[in-house]
Write an enzyme that holds these catalytic residues in place. Structure first.
Site, short mmCIF file in Angstrom:
data_model
loop_
_atom_site.label_atom_id
_atom_site.label_comp_id
_atom_site.label_asym_id
_atom_site.label_seq_id
_atom_site.Cartn_x
_atom_site.Cartn_y
_atom_site.Cartn_z
N ASP A 251 0.67 -1.09 0.01
CA ASP A 251 0.13 0.02 0.10
C ASP A 251 1.01 1.14 -0.07
O ASP A 251 2.21 1.10 0.58
CB ASP A 251 -0.78 -0.05 1.22
N LYS A 377 -6.20 31.43 0.37
CA LYS A 377 -5.38 30.14 0.28
C LYS A 377 -6.48 29.11 -0.44
O LYS A 377 -7.77 29.26 0.18
CB LYS A 377 -5.07 29.62 1.54
#
Lengths: 788, 248
Positions: A251, A377
């Site tokens: 993974d 942002k």
């Protein structure tokens, strides 16, 4: 297991022999009775031992699960109560607050800026309240995955297959010997009762009583050693599996990477600056303060109190993963001092939180000098679309926004975030490669991200990477693919046939699977297994559970791993570190080699245990070695040396050779049999017989006298048996002589087994070389200790 | 001509190796055993008396013994009227007694006539004189009593030979209680049993004549040899012998 079955059959045969004797001659055959009981005890004791060993691992696991007992705050019958998650029923109103675990499948009925960490489901972290329970237990998405996992039948571990194979050989060999000598006895005019007793005796003598215990102890010794290196083995037999692993399906998030977003680069003033996640941000400190100001203020993440003494990277943060990364970065650079303090000085007047629709976040702060600052942002394309200017170091022109502007802002800079690979991973991947193990990345993440990480950790080393984002590419693979890597998108995989998947798995040495679903992970594992590979799967999410179970060895994460993944795994990495797998592989390979040595050692003493009985039947000599003496050898004197071989150091660099071929490199090979039985065992038996004939001769029975003496010797009614010197032996004295021979024979076997232990200590190297290497390495150790 | 394939060649080499290996192994084993037997004396055992496992407490044997097919048995069972039945036991005893004849002894020269209760001279053994006046009816001529319609058979008891074992005779004062009581029933006959391992030595022998055993009854008989240096133990059959007799 198959091996204990062999012992059960052995015990059953002993009791049968005892009963035959009891019914036909009314004699109580204590030897067979004791042997039968001992066999049962051996099986039971080793069974208990194995149970306790696995129970211990289970308890360590439970302690992991119990660290955070899943609880939920619900409104039930108009009252707010905190209950265990498992006690939820359909219709409960669940109240969730920041950081809570979602206890069941829920339908959100009221929320405010709600975000869920779906990483347990998808394997990736991607940050939506009041909700109503609509499904519980096995009917939840989690429950269905667990169901899929439970229905999967895990493969037998390679070592279990090896032991089964060994058991088959031993049983066939024992029955063959038993039948041959049983019929030989019949041909020699023994009664059928005697012949069947011989048959049982020969079969039982072939059973290596101590071997099951030896193997179990050897495996648990290694399990213990692995636990010390952060590999907790749940299933004892899985200890060796890692050693024979040829493919690791890993993974990405949390295993190869740190599962922590970190600022890696930022762009400002036309320059790209590296941000180092480990050392102090020297370069960043020199960097213009505006981006830092924006990063500090337009950020909702906060440090959890009371952890100020911890290093910044390991402090816990309340908030979104990327904001956490930015906050830590700001804390590290300390451009504006302590970010919390800076925020206090410049209080937030208004805020528009980030949402997946707008993809930006705005906050307005009252600055120390009385002016207001609007900071924004968000996703690069959204931000750039709203900017008309760009901040440069030289630009002195400064236009404060007169009011809440949403365009014509001034662009300050980029910050790029990454989930960085664990520092030890590239090295570990390299070591896997040299050990002949392929590392395949199987992730639910985006292909671009997956490829980037794969390149960083060394899973992809080829320059040319085929990006198979749809099935057409898979169907039209170029002919020369040997030196190419491939990145396969989940949707491409969905349309691929098993044959195409096998083709990819077989031909490409460097493979990355991205955007894969749990069933696809399973499909990949099965594909590898079809190719005859021994597959290790690492994973932490619930979605990994089916693949973990199907794999030859499932490796779950101890810290970040979900409970379901830990339950379906065979092994747990307590430190979540991929590099620990390498130690596991090394230990696994070592125990396979050492088990071979243990078995070679134990099998050798089988010959001097069987031959006396055969000589007793065929040559009619008084029995040279009794059943009790055999038990003493197998269960007392042979056990500890055999176990000691489990501690044997590796003979060569076992991490430089390819993994064993499960079809060819068996645990017990013909070569091992010939060495143990044909060479060592036979020498041991001759040594025993020498002592037997010597003692008999010294007491008066010369060998020529012994042959054919069995019946009279064993008859209680003969009280005056004549020896070679004309002396007449009463029954009791003869038996004393016989028991002395048992002892002598046993001691000679024990002594020759000492030599055998030294013989079995090495398989490839000369013993002198091994001892020399060890001595030299100790010497070097001593020297380095002296120097430093 | 086709050359033998590689596998055949390898198998042949392996076969040759094992042949040589086992030949050397067996050769070494036999050589070592031969060397070991050089250390042994053909005439006398290496370990004697209490140093040997045979010990210094001789047991007893009885004759005739049941046939070898029934080696576990100690039962002497016969029908005195049935000639065929008696034949086996008679034959066994005839053969056994024959071995005591001076003429059948391979070391005839060593055999000398002894006077009662006197040991033989150095290096000689006593002759067992099977004379009619002493041994009747335990002689082949009278079928060792086996064919006697009313009377019983003769069973021979012999002391086991143990190299260098000498009996310590009882004298009238040292006689234990038991034999005194026994002596009322048995004819006291002290047997000379010295056995220094002289050539031609035969185990001391007595014959027990069952004068009128009840018919159809199983009689358990235990016989003990008495000397000051013989200890008895029924369970282990030390210094004694046990057998059963049944006459139909």
């Amino acid at each position: 297991s198959g091996f204990s079955l062999l012992l059960w059959i052995g015990a059953f045969l002993c009791f049968t022999a005892f009963l035959i004797r009891k019914i036909t001659t009314h004699e109580i055959d204590t030897d067979n009775l004791i042997l039968g009981c001992v066999l049962v005890v051996v099986v039971v004791v080793t069974g208990c031992f194995m149970y306790f060993q696995e129970h211990k691992s289970q308890k360590i696991m439970e302690s992991f699960a119990n660290m955070v007992p899943p609880k939920a705050t619900v409104i039930r019958g108009g009252e707010t109560v905190t209950i265990m998650s498992k006690d939820l029923v359909v219709g409960d109103l669940v109240e969730l607050k920041f950081g809570d675990r979602i206890p069941a499948d829920i339908r959100i009925i009221q929320s405010q800026g709600f975000k869920v960490d779906n990483s347990a489901l998808t394997g990736e972290s991607e940050p939506q309240f009041r909700s109503i329970v609509c499904e519980t237990g096995d009917r939840t998405v989690m429950g269905r995955i667990a169901g899929l996992t439970a229905r999967l039948q895990p493969n037998k571990t390679p070592i279990a297959r090896e032991l089964e194979h060994f058991m088959k050989i031993i049983s066939v060999w024992a029955c063959f010997l038993g039948v041959v000598f049983g019929s030989a006895a019949l041909a020699m005019n023994y009664s059928w009762i005697e012949a069947s007793l011989f048959l049982i005796g020969i079969i039982v003598a072939n059973v290596p009583e101590g071997l099951l215990a030896t193997v179990t102890v050897c495996l648990s010794v290694t399990a213990k050693r692995m636990a010390a290196k952060n590999c907790l083995v749940k299933n004892l037999e899985a200890v060796e599996t890692l050693g024979s692993t040829s493919i690791i399906c890993s993974d990405k998030t949390g295993t190869l990477t740190q599962n922590k977003m970190t600022v890696c680069h930022f762009w400002c003033d036309g320059k790209i600056i590296d941000a180092d996640s480990t050392t102090q941000q020297k370069e960043a400190e020199e960097y213009n303060k505006s981006e830092g100001m924006c990063a500090t203020l337009c950020n909702r993440a906060e440090f959890i109190h009371g952890q100020e003494d911890k290093p910044i990277q390991s402090r816990q943060v309340r908030g979104d993963a990327s904001e956490e990364a930015i906050l830590k970065f700001v804390e590290l650079t300390h451009i504006h001092g302590d970010p919390t303090e800076f925020r206090h000085k410049n209080p937030k007047l208004l805020e528009m939180p980030f949402s997946s629709v707008t993809k930006y976040q705005i906050s307005i702060h009252g600055m120390e000098d009385g002016r207001c600052l609007l900071v924004m942002k968000g996703a690069p394309e959204r931000i750039l679309a709203r900017c008309s200017q760009m901040y440069t170091e030289n630009g002195t022109f400064c236009a404060e926004p007169p009011n809440f502007p949403r365009k014509d802002l001034r662009f300050v800079g980029f910050m790029s975030l990454i989930d960085p690979p664990r520092p030890q991973v590239p090295d570990a991947v390299e070591r896997c490669r040299s050990a002949g193990i392929r590392v395949v990345m199987v992730t639910g993440d985006h292909p671009i991200t997956a490829e980037a990480i794969a390149k960083q950790v060394g899973i992809i080393t080829c320059d040319e990477v085929i990006e198979a984002f749809n099935i057409n590419i898979i169907e039209t693979l170029p002919p020369n693919i040997k030196n190419k890597a491939i990145v396969i998108h989940g949707s491409a995989l969905r349309d691929a046939t098993n044959q195409e998947l096998d083709n990819i798995l077989f031909n490409f040495k460097e493979i990355v699977f991205a955007r894969t679903s749990p069933t696809q992970k399973l499909q990949i594992v099965e594909g590898c297994q079809r190719l005859g590979e021994i597959v290790a799967v690492t994973g932490d999410g619930v979605n990994d559970a089916p693949a973990l179970k199907k794999a030859d060895i499932g490796i779950a994460m101890g810290i970040s791993g979900s409970e379901v993944s830990q339950q379906s795994a065979d092994m747990i990495l307590l430190d979540d570190n991929f590099a620990s797998i390498i130690t596991g592989v090394e230990e696994g390979r070592r125990i396979f080699d050492n088990l071979k040595k243990s078995i070679a050692y134990t099998l050798a003493s089988n010959v001097p245990e069987i031959l006396p009985f055969l000589a007793f039947v065929l040559l009619n000599i008084p029995l040279p070695l009794g059943v009790m003496a055999i038990l003493c050898i197998d269960l007392l004197t042979d056990m500890l040396p055999a176990i000691s071989l489990a501690y044997e150091k590796a003979e060569s660099d076992i991490m430089m050779r390819p993994p064993r071929n499960p079809k060819k490199d068996k645990l017990v090979t013909r070569k091992l049999y010939f060495l143990a039985y044909g060479h060592i065992g036979l020498i041991e038996a001759l040594g025993g017989f020498f002592v037997y004939f010597a003692i008999m001769a010294e007491n008066g029975f010369w060998p020529d006298k012994l042959f054919g003496l069995r019946e009279k010797w064993d008859s209680q009614s003969v009280n005056d048996l004549m020896d070679s010197y004309g002396q007449e032996w009463s029954y009791i004295h003869r038996k004393e002589l016989e028991y002395t021979c048992y002892t002598a024979f046993m001691i000679s076997v024990v002594v020759t087994q000492w030599a055998d232990l030294i013989v079995c200590k090495t398989r490839i190297n000369s013993i002198f070389k091994q001892v020399y290497t060890l001595a030299v390495s100790k010497e070097l150790h001593g020297m380095t200790n002296l120097i430093f | 001509m086709r050359l033998p394939s590689n596998t055949v060649f390898i198998s042949a080499k392996i076969l040759l190796f094992y042949l040589l290996f086992y030949a050397v192994l067996i050769g070494f084993f036999s050589a070592m055993l031969a060397v070991f037997y050089q250390t042994l004396d053909m005439k006398k055992p290496k370990w004697q008396l209490s140093k040997s496992l045979i010990g210094d407490n001789p047991g007893l044997g009885f004759r005739p013994m049941p046939p070898e097919s029934n080696v576990e048995s100690t039962l002497i069972w016969y029908k005195s009227s049935d000639k065929g039945n008696v034949h086996y036991w008679k034959n066994e005893l005839t053969e056994f007694v024959k071995s005591y004849d001076k003429e059948n002894n391979p070391h005839e020269k060593n055999v000398e006539e002894c006077t009662n209760y006197q040991p033989p001279s150095e290096g000689k053994v006593c002759n067992v004189k099977m004379t009619k006046n002493i041994w009747h009816p335990c002689l082949a001529e009278s079928s060792f009593g086996f064919e006697d319609e009313k009377g019983g058979p003769c069973i021979f008891l012999k002391l086991n030979k143990i190299y260098n074992w000498n009996p310590e005779y009882y004298n009238s004062t040292s006689l234990p209680q038991d034999p005194n009581a026994m002596s009322e029933y048995l004819r006291k006959d002290i047997v000379d049993a010295e056995s220094r391992g002289e050539d031609g030595y035969m185990s001391p022998l007595i014959a027990v004549h069952f004068e009128a055993p009840r018919r159809g009854i199983l009689i358990n008989i235990e016989c003990k040899a008495w000397a000051r240096n013989i200890i008895h133990d029924r369970v282990d059959r030390r210094g004694s012998v046990h057998f059963e007799l049944m006459v139909d």
